[in-house]
Motif scaffolding. Structure first.
Motif, PDB file in Angstrom:
ATOM      1  N   VAL A 210     -81.901 -86.670   5.686  1.00 34.13           N
ATOM      2  CA  VAL A 210     -80.783 -86.617   4.618  1.00 34.13           C
ATOM      3  C   VAL A 210     -80.591 -85.117   4.584  1.00 34.13           C
ATOM      4  O   VAL A 210     -81.495 -84.322   4.319  1.00 34.13           O
ATOM      5  CB  VAL A 210     -81.252 -87.375   3.145  1.00 34.13           C
ATOM      6  CG1 VAL A 210     -80.285 -86.888   2.063  1.00 34.13           C
ATOM      7  CG2 VAL A 210     -81.512 -88.556   3.324  1.00 34.13           C
ATOM      8  N   ASP A 211     -79.507 -84.654   4.436  1.00 33.63           N
ATOM      9  CA  ASP A 211     -79.049 -83.238   4.335  1.00 33.63           C
ATOM     10  C   ASP A 211     -78.356 -82.923   3.106  1.00 33.63           C
ATOM     11  O   ASP A 211     -78.155 -81.766   2.516  1.00 33.63           O
ATOM     12  CB  ASP A 211     -78.373 -82.748   5.396  1.00 33.63           C
ATOM     13  CG  ASP A 211     -77.171 -83.469   5.686  1.00 33.63           C
ATOM     14  OD1 ASP A 211     -76.044 -83.804   5.207  1.00 33.63           O
ATOM     15  OD2 ASP A 211     -77.016 -84.004   7.085  1.00 33.63           O
ATOM     16  N   THR A 224     -75.899 -88.377   2.488  1.00 32.33           N
ATOM     17  CA  THR A 224     -75.305 -88.028   3.909  1.00 32.33           C
ATOM     18  C   THR A 224     -76.381 -87.494   4.925  1.00 32.33           C
ATOM     19  O   THR A 224     -77.202 -86.872   4.224  1.00 32.33           O
ATOM     20  CB  THR A 224     -74.053 -87.030   3.819  1.00 32.33           C
ATOM     21  OG1 THR A 224     -74.665 -85.898   3.217  1.00 32.33           O
ATOM     22  CG2 THR A 224     -73.256 -87.654   2.935  1.00 32.33           C
ATOM     23  N   GLY A 225     -76.395 -87.716   6.064  1.00 32.38           N
ATOM     24  CA  GLY A 225     -77.284 -87.386   7.024  1.00 32.38           C
ATOM     25  C   GLY A 225     -77.012 -87.933   8.433  1.00 32.38           C
ATOM     26  O   GLY A 225     -76.007 -88.248   8.816  1.00 32.38           O
ATOM     27  N   THR A 226     -78.080 -87.823   8.992  1.00 25.87           N
ATOM     28  CA  THR A 226     -77.924 -88.271  10.666  1.00 25.87           C
ATOM     29  C   THR A 226     -79.110 -89.457  10.663  1.00 25.87           C
ATOM     30  O   THR A 226     -80.258 -89.228  10.359  1.00 25.87           O
ATOM     31  CB  THR A 226     -78.363 -87.297  11.504  1.00 25.87           C
ATOM     32  OG1 THR A 226     -77.102 -86.190  11.242  1.00 25.87           O
ATOM     33  CG2 THR A 226     -78.152 -87.561  12.904  1.00 25.87           C
ATOM     34  N   MET A 254     -68.660 -93.550   7.960  1.00 28.62           N
ATOM     35  CA  MET A 254     -68.897 -92.593   8.841  1.00 28.62           C
ATOM     36  C   MET A 254     -67.692 -91.617   8.815  1.00 28.62           C
ATOM     37  O   MET A 254     -66.522 -92.269   9.026  1.00 28.62           O
ATOM     38  CB  MET A 254     -68.913 -93.140  10.430  1.00 28.62           C
ATOM     39  CG  MET A 254     -70.149 -93.800  10.618  1.00 28.62           C
ATOM     40  SD  MET A 254     -70.426 -94.203  12.379  1.00 28.62           S
ATOM     41  CE  MET A 254     -71.670 -95.402  12.455  1.00 28.62           C
ATOM     42  N   PHE A 255     -67.569 -90.420   8.525  1.00 29.23           N
ATOM     43  CA  PHE A 255     -66.391 -89.500   8.343  1.00 29.23           C
ATOM     44  C   PHE A 255     -65.243 -90.280   7.501  1.00 29.23           C
ATOM     45  O   PHE A 255     -64.114 -90.421   8.018  1.00 29.23           O
ATOM     46  CB  PHE A 255     -66.021 -89.204   9.627  1.00 29.23           C
ATOM     47  CG  PHE A 255     -67.016 -88.100  10.272  1.00 29.23           C
ATOM     48  CD1 PHE A 255     -66.957 -86.706   9.898  1.00 29.23           C
ATOM     49  CD2 PHE A 255     -67.784 -88.585  11.133  1.00 29.23           C
ATOM     50  CE1 PHE A 255     -67.856 -85.841  10.377  1.00 29.23           C
ATOM     51  CE2 PHE A 255     -68.656 -87.505  11.667  1.00 29.23           C
ATOM     52  CZ  PHE A 255     -68.803 -86.200  11.031  1.00 29.23           C
ATOM     53  N   ARG A 267     -73.628 -89.869  12.411  1.00 26.86           N
ATOM     54  CA  ARG A 267     -73.378 -89.124  11.401  1.00 26.86           C
ATOM     55  C   ARG A 267     -72.854 -90.253  10.213  1.00 26.86           C
ATOM     56  O   ARG A 267     -72.098 -90.954  10.462  1.00 26.86           O
ATOM     57  CB  ARG A 267     -72.519 -88.035  11.550  1.00 26.86           C
ATOM     58  CG  ARG A 267     -72.285 -87.340   9.972  1.00 26.86           C
ATOM     59  CD  ARG A 267     -73.361 -86.467   9.826  1.00 26.86           C
ATOM     60  NE  ARG A 267     -73.104 -85.781   8.238  1.00 26.86           N
ATOM     61  CZ  ARG A 267     -73.878 -85.095   7.549  1.00 26.86           C
ATOM     62  NH1 ARG A 267     -75.118 -85.174   8.171  1.00 26.86           N
ATOM     63  NH2 ARG A 267     -73.525 -84.477   6.314  1.00 26.86           N
ATOM     64  N   LEU A 268     -73.879 -90.198   9.043  1.00 28.64           N
ATOM     65  CA  LEU A 268     -73.448 -91.505   8.196  1.00 28.64           C
ATOM     66  C   LEU A 268     -73.868 -91.037   6.523  1.00 28.64           C
ATOM     67  O   LEU A 268     -74.393 -90.040   6.408  1.00 28.64           O
ATOM     68  CB  LEU A 268     -74.465 -92.382   8.591  1.00 28.64           C
ATOM     69  CG  LEU A 268     -74.583 -93.812   7.906  1.00 28.64           C
ATOM     70  CD1 LEU A 268     -73.332 -94.687   8.260  1.00 28.64           C
ATOM     71  CD2 LEU A 268     -75.760 -94.631   8.192  1.00 28.64           C
ATOM     72  N   GLY A 269     -72.795 -91.764   5.756  1.00 31.16           N
ATOM     73  CA  GLY A 269     -73.244 -91.660   4.318  1.00 31.16           C
ATOM     74  C   GLY A 269     -73.465 -92.924   3.917  1.00 31.16           C
ATOM     75  O   GLY A 269     -73.013 -93.945   4.091  1.00 31.16           O
TER      76      GLY A 269
END
Length: 558
Positions: A210-211, A224-226, A254-255, A267-269
């Motif tokens: 998570v970023d 959000t993160g990877t 995703m976006f 890349r995901l929320g």
């Protein structure tokens, strides 16, 4: 859709964000310096995410890839004070763009970004940006000159053959918005040529870096993160280890596009409900019970060749895993060739065998993988015990980076000291008593004494080998070497002053007896041969190993 995460790294003000902006078609979390502090300071201070999509290149069609290839850009800060954020961002990337201001070339933080890239990925493209600032008459020559400099810089790195492309992401700056970017299509074509299908394992437990974390009114809280490994679906249960909380996945995006599931590399929320975003900014979420909290860890360790200081045992470093950085005390140990039972086999970096004996090292060696000859005193593998200042959420196999972030970032020096792989997580708070005794790390010791007198041909009395308070029974049975070439065994103490009896299997050599022959005298039934003050003393050397984590402080010899 195949997704590749591309880290955009480089020195502050090299044009990273401008490049990300001109490449991207979709902006995501904190993209293009949306953070008000970034706008106020005029620099990137947070990770920014955006993406663009291209057709899958021909060389990937053979790997059953069809449709589209998505490049997710991870725009990392360039300022030296934000190195923690840079390290965290770099650990989620598959490839890297190193952005260099062509008018300045390599700078200190550019070099640190290069080091981080070597640790976290194996593919890179160098972008020489701001070519519009070069004099038109000399532009081609100066670009070629800088390209040659970069090739020399990269010669001894894993990126020695990486492509170099020149661009102008924002010609004329904000004062000349009408000028279009230059060289961008060349860069995109190079990225397509370098694209590959990373190893993605959907069967491993879900792990997510998570970023950013924020709330959306009427929907819930978005993380959000990877996806670092595994996969996730709507209605799955996820755990936030740092908070010891579990949540149900409400929705995935995703976006800005809703999806039913996602897998490693995406890349995901992730949207959850009834969760305060103020409680969690960055870190790991995972399948329940997968991530553990550790007080210490054992890692494989490699010294970074650009770090000028020593990496010494008992010293303290900033240790980064994922987005978390903590202080840790480090103890280094290595596997010597003589302690390795299967010398023909190659030990993987992600493995430690607790049945081996490991030598305590005062400091970390800079090992060269190209060395064909291995000294018996140089370890073939090096490891470290990291003892954290505070409990940390960790995952075995994670990349570990050690730094000296208290070094002044204005100084022209690399602050990144070592890297490694997390092998063992020590979850028990009492690990010094419960876990470490299983780790056979030894220190090599040596003591030197003097032969005080010869009792007979098979027994000598030795002084100054031990102190009065030494627990001599611990040393009984250990072998010693006399300077005359004789070998003996410690039998036990002699008196109360630290002297010991040493038995000589067989007999003392004639040479030794001759040295003391003139100093004989009777004591009871025995003839005592005492060394003359005029003769050179006969020294006695004791070499042994002490297991540093053994509660009984066992003493052993080869």
């Amino acid at each position: 859709m195949l997704n590749l995460n591309i880290g955009v790294l480089g020195h502050v003000d090299s044009g990273k964000t401008s490049l990300a902006k001109v490449l991207s078609t979709v902006a995501s979390t904190a993209a293009f310096d949306k953070n008000p502090q970034s706008q106020a300071r005029g620099i990137t201070i947070d990770l920014g995410f955006s993406s663009f999509t291209v057709d899958v290149p021909d060389h990937l069609l053979n790997e059953e890839q069809s449709g589209k290839l998505q490049f997710t850009l991870v725009d990392c800060p360039g300022h030296a004070s934000l190195i923690r954020t840079i390290i965290g961002g770099a650990q989620i990337i598959d490839m890297m763009i190193l952005v260099i201001d062509v008018t300045k070339g390599m700078q200190t933080q550019t070099a640190e970004c290069l080091v981080i890239g070597e640790i976290t990925c194996k593919k890179m493209v160098v972008v020489l940006n701001k070519t519009d600032l070069l004099p038109p008459a000399q532009r081609s020559y100066l670009i070629e000159k800088m390209s040659k400099k970069m090739k020399m810089t990269l010669k001894n790195t894993v990126f020695r053959d990486c492509p170099i492309v020149s661009i102008a992401a924002n010609p004329g700056g904000s004062d000349s918005p009408s000028n279009g970017p230059e060289g961008i299509n060349d860069l995109i074509n190079i990225l397509k040529e370098m694209a590959y299908v990373p190893i993605r394992n959907r069967l491993k437990p879900f792990l997510f870096a998570v970023d950013h974390c924020f709330s959306i009114r009427g929907q819930g809280t978005v993380l959000t993160g990877t996806v670092l490994q595994g996969e996730i679906k709507i209605n799955d249960i996820i755990e936030i280890p740092a908070l010891q909380a579990t949540k149900k996945v409400k929705s995935l995006q995703m976006f800005r596009m809703p999806v039913e599931k996602a897998q490693q590399g995406d890349r995901l929320g992730i949207c959850v409900t009834q969760f305060d975003p103020k409680l969690f900014e960055r870190g790991l979420i995972a399948a329940p019970h997968f991530v553990v909290s550790a007080y210490a860890a054992i890692i494989s360790i490699h010294k970074i060749k650009y770090f000028k200081g020593s990496v010494a045992s008992k010293s303290r470093f900033h240790v980064t895993m994922g987005h978390d950085t903590v202080m840790a005390r480090i103890t280094i140990f290595g596997l010597l060739p003589k302690d390795y039972l299967e010398a023909e086999s190659k030990l993987p970096d992600n493995y430690i065998n607790l049945h081996f004996n490991y030598k305590y090292l005062d400091e970390l060696f800079l090992l060269n993988d190209n060395d064909t000859e291995q000294s018996d005193d140089i370890p073939i593998k090096q490891y470290a015990l990291l003892e954290f200042d505070k409990q940390l959420s960790v995952v075995p196999g994670s990349v570990v980076i050690g730094s000296k972030l208290d070094i002044d970032f204005h100084s022209n020096t690399c602050r990144l000291a070592f890297s490694g792989c997390l092998l063992e997580c020590l979850e028990d708070k009492n690990y010094p008593q419960t876990v470490l005794p299983n780790l056979k790390v030894y220190k090599e010791k040596s003591k030197l004494g003097l032969v005080e007198r010869v009792v007979n041909t098979q027994e000598v009395i030795v002084k100054k080998l031990f102190k009065k308070e030494t627990n001599i029974p611990l040393f009984s049975g250990l072998k010693v070497n006399l300077s005359t070439g004789d070998k003996g065994v410690i039998e036990g103490s002699f008196g109360q002053s630290g002297k010991v009896k040493v038995r000589i299997p067989g007999e003392l050599s004639p040479t030794t007896m001759a040295l003391v022959a003139g100093q004989s005298k009777k004591r009871g039934k025995h003839t005592i041969c005492q060394a003359s003050p005029e003769m050179d003393p006969i020294t006695v050397e004791l070499q042994f190993k002490r297991l540093i984590y053994d509660p009984l402080k066992k003493i052993v010899q080869d």
